[in-house]
Design an enzyme around this catalytic site. Sequence first.
Site, PDB file in Angstrom:
ATOM      1  N   SER A   1      84.227  13.348 -26.158  1.00 26.67           N
ATOM      2  CA  SER A   1      83.615  14.174 -27.210  1.00 26.67           C
ATOM      3  C   SER A   1      83.772  13.538 -28.573  1.00 26.67           C
ATOM      4  O   SER A   1      82.961  13.768 -29.467  1.00 26.67           O
ATOM      5  CB  SER A   1      84.284  15.554 -27.260  1.00 26.67           C
ATOM      6  OG  SER A   1      83.766  16.398 -26.284  1.00 26.67           O
TER       7      SER A   1
ATOM      8  N   ASP B   1      76.462  21.882 -30.346  1.00 25.81           N
ATOM      9  CA  ASP B   1      77.888  22.026 -30.040  1.00 25.81           C
ATOM     10  C   ASP B   1      78.352  23.471 -30.271  1.00 25.81           C
ATOM     11  O   ASP B   1      77.575  24.407 -30.071  1.00 25.81           O
ATOM     12  CB  ASP B   1      78.673  21.038 -30.922  1.00 25.81           C
ATOM     13  CG  ASP B   1      79.925  20.515 -30.236  1.00 25.81           C
ATOM     14  OD1 ASP B   1      80.879  21.291 -30.097  1.00 25.81           O
ATOM     15  OD2 ASP B   1      79.938  19.342 -29.831  1.00 25.81           O
TER      16      ASP B   1
ATOM     17  N   ASN C   1      85.197  13.477 -19.300  1.00 24.97           N
ATOM     18  CA  ASN C   1      86.653  13.238 -19.357  1.00 24.97           C
ATOM     19  C   ASN C   1      87.347  13.426 -18.014  1.00 24.97           C
ATOM     20  O   ASN C   1      88.475  13.897 -17.968  1.00 24.97           O
ATOM     21  CB  ASN C   1      87.294  14.198 -20.370  1.00 24.97           C
ATOM     22  CG  ASN C   1      86.765  13.985 -21.768  1.00 24.97           C
ATOM     23  OD1 ASN C   1      86.251  12.909 -22.080  1.00 24.97           O
ATOM     24  ND2 ASN C   1      86.874  14.988 -22.594  1.00 24.97           N
TER      25      ASN C   1
END
Length: 650
Positions: free
Chosen positions: A410, A193, A342
Site C-alpha cells: 500500500s 481509498d 501483502n
Amino acid sequence: MRLAFKVTAQVGFFLVMVAWVCGAAAREVVPGEFIVKMKGRPSSVRSGQFLGKVASRASLKATFGKLNIHHLALQPGQNEQLFLQDIKNDPDVEYVEPNFIYHKADGVTTENRAYSLAEVQSLAAAAASTTTTSPTTGGATTTGATGASANNNGAVSAAGANYSQSHANTEIPQAWAAMSSASLDVPVVAVVDTGIDYNHAVFTSTGAIWTNPGEIPNNGIDDDGNGYVDDVIGWNFVDKTNTPFDDEEHGTHVSGIILGVTQNILATTLVPASIRIMPLKFLDSTGSGATSDAISAIYYAVNNGASVINNSWGGPDYSQGLHDALTYAYQHHVTIVSAAGNYGSDNDTNPLYPASLPIPSSISVAATDNYDALASFSNYGKQSVHMAAPGVAVMSTVPGNLFRYMSGTSMAAPFVAGLAALALREAPSLTGYQIGNMVINSGQNIAQLDGSILSGNRGDGYQLVIAAKAQGKATPLQPDYVASAPASADRAPATESTSKAGCGSVALIGKNFIRPNQPPPQTLMMILALSLLPLIVWQLLRRRTIENRRRFDRFVLNSEIRVRVGDRELVGQMNTISLGGASFHAADAMLENGGVVTLQIAGPDGQDQVQVEGRIVWNEANQAYGVQFEGAKLGALERIRSWSGGLRRI
Ligand code: CA
C-alpha cells in the site's frame, strides 16, 4: 514445546494456504447485489427496457452509462437463483457477477505511536546530522522512500540532501532538482481509498487537494451535471456524501506518500503543490469496500480529469466490472498503479485484483526495504508484478495533523503513483501506456529483484524526470486493448460458486513493451492440470527455507530489552538478535515456556524502539531464555531487519 509450536504454526500456515489458494467458501460479496453488463454499445433504450423488466424484483442502485453497466440490488423476499437465471438468459445481458468486496492492502503500522510535525522535523534534523556516517559501520541510512522517509534509526529525512544515501537510492531530491520549475501541467492523482484528512496541514498548506472547478460549493445543485451534488473535493462513495474524509488512516498515509514524491512534505515552509490529489473514498472505516463503489470511484476519477489512479487495495476475486472500469480509464490515457498485495505470495499463480489485471497502462508494485530487498510480506510475480518501490517503515501523513510509519505494498504503490505524476508534469500529452512504461523502464535495476518481478527495477525519480523531459514531445500513442476475463476467472454469483478465481489455475500477465531486451512470455498460460498439493508443499518448503535462512542470520546487538508479562516488566540485556528471535538473560519465574510476551527492544543507536510479540522458549544449551518472533507483526520484523545492515553477523 518448541517442536509442538512449530508443528502448530505450520499446520496453521497450511490452512491459510488452502483458504488462499482454493478457498471455495471464502468469496466475499455484498449479499443480494449484482453487477450487470449489457451487450453491445451503450443504449439508453435497451437499458431502459431491461431495467423495466427487472424493476419489480430488483432496485437500480447505480448506472455507469459509458460502461454499459448497472448495479442492482435484489428486492426483499425475491428468489436469487430464479432472478439470476432470468438475467443470464436475457438476450441483452453480457454478464452478471457478484458485488465483490475488496480490502486495503494492509499498511502495517510499524509502531504504535504517531508523531507531530515538530517531532518529525526534529527527527529529520537528527537524521541530517548523522547521514554522513557509513551504514556499514552502523550509522544511519535513509531509505529515500518518500518526501518523508524512514531511516534505520527510526528517524526521518527531510531536506533533499538526506536522500543521497547508499541504500535504496530512489533519487527523489535529484528529481526535484532536475524537474522543470514551471509545470507544463498539474497532474491529478485519484486516491481510491479510505478518504483523506484534507484538513491536514500538509495538504492545506500546499493546496494539494483537488477541487472541482465546475462545482459551486454548498448550493445544493449538481452544477457540473456529473451526477454528484456539491462534489467540490471528490466524493465519499461509502456514505454517498461530498465529504471523503478519512475515518481510517490508510488513504491519508497513501496521499502523503504521493505528494511526498513530488515535494518535501516535511519542510518548515511548505511550498505550493505541483500536483493535485483527488480524494475518492470507497473503503469504509474497516478498510473494506464493494466493487460497485470502486467502479463508481474509478468512473468519477476518469470523468473528472484524473490522469493517475492509485489502488492500494485488492482481493483474489476477479470482477469483469472492475476490469471494464479500469479499461475505461486506460482508454482515457490514465496511468493505473496498484499494490501487488501483502501475502508474500506469487501473483503469477494467485492473481490479486486489480493489480493483476493485464491492462497496458497498469503497474503492479511490489514493496522493497531500505536495502532494496523484497519485503518479506510483499507479493511478487516474475510475469505479473512490474516493478518495486520502497514500502517498509515509510513515514507519512495520518489524520489529525500527525505522521506515522507504515509498511505495505500500500505504501509502495503511491510512491509509483507519485513518480507517474512527476513524469506527467514534464510530459502531459503522453498516454498512460507511455507514462507507465517510462516509470517502469527508468527504474534502477536491482539484481536481487530480477528473479521476483518482471522488470527487476525499483523506481528512480531522477532517471524518470530525465526520460520524461526527453520524450515529452513524443507522439501520444497506445495499443488497442479489450478487457476479457482470464481463463481462471470464476464469475458465477456467490450462490453458485464452487471455487474462486485463481483456484488451481494460472493467469499470467505479460507486457511485451516493458523490457525491450527481454520480452516476457505470452499473455496467458494454460490452466495447470496439476493438483494443488505440489503448490502448497512448495510454499511450505519455501517458507521453511526462509525460516531456516533467518535462523542462521544472527547479529551482534548489545541492547537493553524489556519484557512485559502481564502488568510486570522485566529489564534484561540482549546480546544477539535474528528475525527468528532474540535470546536474553532475565531469569525469573514468570517466564514460562510457551508464554506469550511483549518485548521492547532498543535498536543499535539505543533510540529506535521496536515492540514485538513472541513466545518464550528456554534454551538449555545457552542457559538463557529466548523469545521466538514467529507470528510477530511484519512491520516490527522489517525494522529489526533494517537494523541488521549495520550489524556484525555471527
Ligand atoms: Ca457535481
